[in-house]
Design an enzyme around this catalytic site. Structure first.
Site, mmCIF file in Angstrom:
data_model
loop_
_atom_site.group_PDB
_atom_site.id
_atom_site.type_symbol
_atom_site.label_atom_id
_atom_site.label_comp_id
_atom_site.label_asym_id
_atom_site.label_seq_id
_atom_site.Cartn_x
_atom_site.Cartn_y
_atom_site.Cartn_z
ATOM 1 N N GLY A 160 0.840 -0.952 -0.244
ATOM 2 C CA GLY A 160 -0.093 -0.067 -0.066
ATOM 3 C C GLY A 160 1.035 1.069 0.025
ATOM 4 O O GLY A 160 1.763 1.321 0.742
ATOM 5 N N ASN B 135 3.757 1.914 2.658
ATOM 6 C CA ASN B 135 5.224 1.981 2.302
ATOM 7 C C ASN B 135 5.977 3.052 2.489
ATOM 8 O O ASN B 135 6.976 3.012 2.942
ATOM 9 C CB ASN B 135 5.271 1.515 0.596
ATOM 10 C CG ASN B 135 4.841 0.214 0.264
ATOM 11 O OD1 ASN B 135 4.771 -0.566 0.990
ATOM 12 N ND2 ASN B 135 4.270 0.068 -1.077
ATOM 13 N N PHE C 100 -3.324 -5.851 -3.466
ATOM 14 C CA PHE C 100 -2.524 -5.529 -4.733
ATOM 15 C C PHE C 100 -2.210 -6.791 -5.477
ATOM 16 O O PHE C 100 -1.216 -7.446 -4.566
ATOM 17 C CB PHE C 100 -1.454 -4.575 -4.594
ATOM 18 C CG PHE C 100 -0.744 -4.153 -5.545
ATOM 19 C CD1 PHE C 100 -0.878 -3.470 -6.776
ATOM 20 C CD2 PHE C 100 0.882 -4.396 -5.707
ATOM 21 C CE1 PHE C 100 -0.234 -3.134 -7.636
ATOM 22 C CE2 PHE C 100 1.482 -4.277 -6.645
ATOM 23 C CZ PHE C 100 1.117 -3.497 -7.651
ATOM 24 N N PHE D 1 -5.824 -4.108 -8.189
ATOM 25 C CA PHE D 1 -5.883 -3.553 -7.016
ATOM 26 C C PHE D 1 -7.377 -3.762 -6.709
ATOM 27 O O PHE D 1 -8.347 -3.059 -7.123
ATOM 28 C CB PHE D 1 -5.454 -2.264 -6.895
ATOM 29 C CG PHE D 1 -5.625 -1.771 -5.557
ATOM 30 C CD1 PHE D 1 -4.256 -1.838 -4.657
ATOM 31 C CD2 PHE D 1 -6.440 -0.953 -4.906
ATOM 32 C CE1 PHE D 1 -4.190 -1.377 -3.418
ATOM 33 C CE2 PHE D 1 -6.499 -0.450 -3.852
ATOM 34 C CZ PHE D 1 -5.168 -0.504 -2.995
ATOM 35 N N GLN E 17 -1.431 5.922 -8.845
ATOM 36 C CA GLN E 17 -2.467 5.058 -9.834
ATOM 37 C C GLN E 17 -3.845 5.252 -9.939
ATOM 38 O O GLN E 17 -4.596 4.758 -10.611
ATOM 39 C CB GLN E 17 -2.478 3.407 -8.829
ATOM 40 C CG GLN E 17 -1.113 2.637 -8.584
ATOM 41 C CD GLN E 17 -0.361 3.039 -7.590
ATOM 42 O OE1 GLN E 17 -0.635 4.210 -6.992
ATOM 43 N NE2 GLN E 17 0.092 1.945 -6.587
ATOM 44 N N ASN F 233 5.457 9.585 -11.835
ATOM 45 C CA ASN F 233 6.681 8.846 -12.626
ATOM 46 C C ASN F 233 6.487 9.585 -14.129
ATOM 47 O O ASN F 233 5.857 10.236 -14.310
ATOM 48 C CB ASN F 233 6.553 7.357 -12.431
ATOM 49 C CG ASN F 233 5.440 6.540 -13.028
ATOM 50 O OD1 ASN F 233 4.612 7.224 -13.929
ATOM 51 N ND2 ASN F 233 4.910 5.632 -12.786
ATOM 52 N N GLY G 37 12.970 6.018 -13.377
ATOM 53 C CA GLY G 37 13.540 4.818 -13.682
ATOM 54 C C GLY G 37 15.215 4.668 -13.459
ATOM 55 O O GLY G 37 15.792 5.510 -12.578
ATOM 56 N N GLY H 133 9.090 3.386 -6.184
ATOM 57 C CA GLY H 133 8.596 4.854 -6.254
ATOM 58 C C GLY H 133 8.280 5.471 -4.597
ATOM 59 O O GLY H 133 8.552 6.610 -4.260
ATOM 60 N N ASP H 134 7.517 4.587 -4.113
ATOM 61 C CA ASP H 134 7.374 4.680 -2.591
ATOM 62 C C ASP H 134 8.501 5.057 -1.807
ATOM 63 O O ASP H 134 8.461 5.796 -0.983
ATOM 64 C CB ASP H 134 6.494 3.643 -2.101
ATOM 65 C CG ASP H 134 5.079 3.581 -2.724
ATOM 66 O OD1 ASP H 134 4.590 4.556 -3.339
ATOM 67 O OD2 ASP H 134 4.682 2.435 -2.754
#
Length: 311
Positions: A48, A52, A102, A116, A172, A195, A225, A256-257
């Site tokens: 989550g 995270n 997830f 999700f 998301q 991102n 990335g 990313g988190d």
């Protein structure tokens, strides 16, 4: 620096596919896709986006307040987060629904297909951020991560009403938000996180070009990335921070988190945004080298060293 993190709390079911998703797609049949992938492995982990990020902040020595909704199955997960330094007292526990799920499959090129299930997250809009701030505040920053859309909007409006600086991190939920709601979530944010793909999607969905976005936010941070991170501000040159390289890519889930946790920790220690982004990149690489988004062990001093000596 007192930070609150709002957003999803979930259990991750992570699978690996030994081939390439792209090799299974037929260009002139994309309107009727029906695919099944035989996965080689399954890992069930805690996740989550809000959990995270809060976990990373806690491991780096801060005590963030986690704000989200979870199910009655959250007890063991909550104990784990509390042990990592996260204040879980503001988590709403549903009486009837499970914690969100997830389910994600990753191919050999690190492409992912995910589903999700919201579960208890649908009750997040019932959380009163103003009341939480009254008990735990004052907050120096509230990160508003992917969550039930109504909750995201309510938390954003509360931050504006109370004058609390906030970071917008729709991630998301960009696919679920219409133009009007997305503009409301972004406008006035001290930080905006996306991102590279979400960067383009956000511009399309808001109808604003890059200049238009930068007229409405403080700093727009885009993770790219292996190409690192870009930081953009209105009428200033773009800052580019390289990724911390690795030779051991394991699982991109939660990378990313982790960046956000490292970046916010840097800000909490009064580091310049570029230096904070380097910390974020270092923590992101730690997660990239680990299965699961909260399975790493890290200390701030070692992470600072890593940003300067890692090859």
């Amino acid at each position: 620096m007192r930070i609150a993190v709002t957003g999803s709390i979930a259990t991750d079911h992570l699978m690996t596919f030994p081939g390439r998703f792209t090799e299974q797609l037929v260009a002139d049949r994309l309107d009727t896709v029906s695919l099944s992938f035989l996965a080689d492995g399954l890992d069930i982990r805690h996740g989550g986006v809000a959990a995270n990020i809060a976990h990373g902040l806690g491991k780096l020595g801060l005590r963030p307040v986690l704000i989200g909704a979870a199910g009655r199955d959250f007890a063991a997960y909550g104990e784990r987060l509390a042990a990592a330094g996260v204040d879980i007292s503001a988590v709403r526990i549903s009486a009837t629904l499970h914690t969100a799920r997830f389910v994600c499959t990753t191919d050999q090129d690190q492409n992912q297909i995910a589903t999700f299930y919201a579960g208890a997250m649908t009750e997040a809009a019932d959380i009163d951020l103003a009341a939480v701030a009254g008990r735990h505040g004052p907050f120096d920053l509230v990160l508003i991560g992917a969550d039930d859309p109504a909750a995201m909007l309510r938390h954003t409006e509360t931050c504006r009403d109370l004058g609390i600086p906030f970071a917008a991190d729709p991630s998301q939920q960009l696919a679920r938000l219409d133009r009007a709601r997305l503009r409301r979530l972004v406008s006035g944010a001290r930080f905006l996180f996306t991102n590279a793909y979400e960067n383009a999607l956000l511009r399309r969905h808001t109808g604003w070009d890059t200049t238009g976005v930068l007229e409405r936010v403080g700093t727009w941070i885009t993770t790219r990335g292996a190409d690192g991170v870009s930081l953009e501000r209105r009428d200033r040159p773009t800052l580019r921070v390289p990724a911390v390289p690795t030779t051991r890519t394991v699982d991109p889930t939660g990378v990313g988190d982790a960046f956000r946790a490292g970046f916010l920790t840097g800000l909490a220690h009064r580091r310049a945004p570029a230096d904070a982004a380097r910390l974020g990149c270092a923590l992101a690489t730690r997660v990239l080298e680990t299965t699961g988004s909260q399975e790493y062990d890290v200390h701030l001093d070692s992470l600072v060293t890593e940003t300067t000596v890692r090859p």
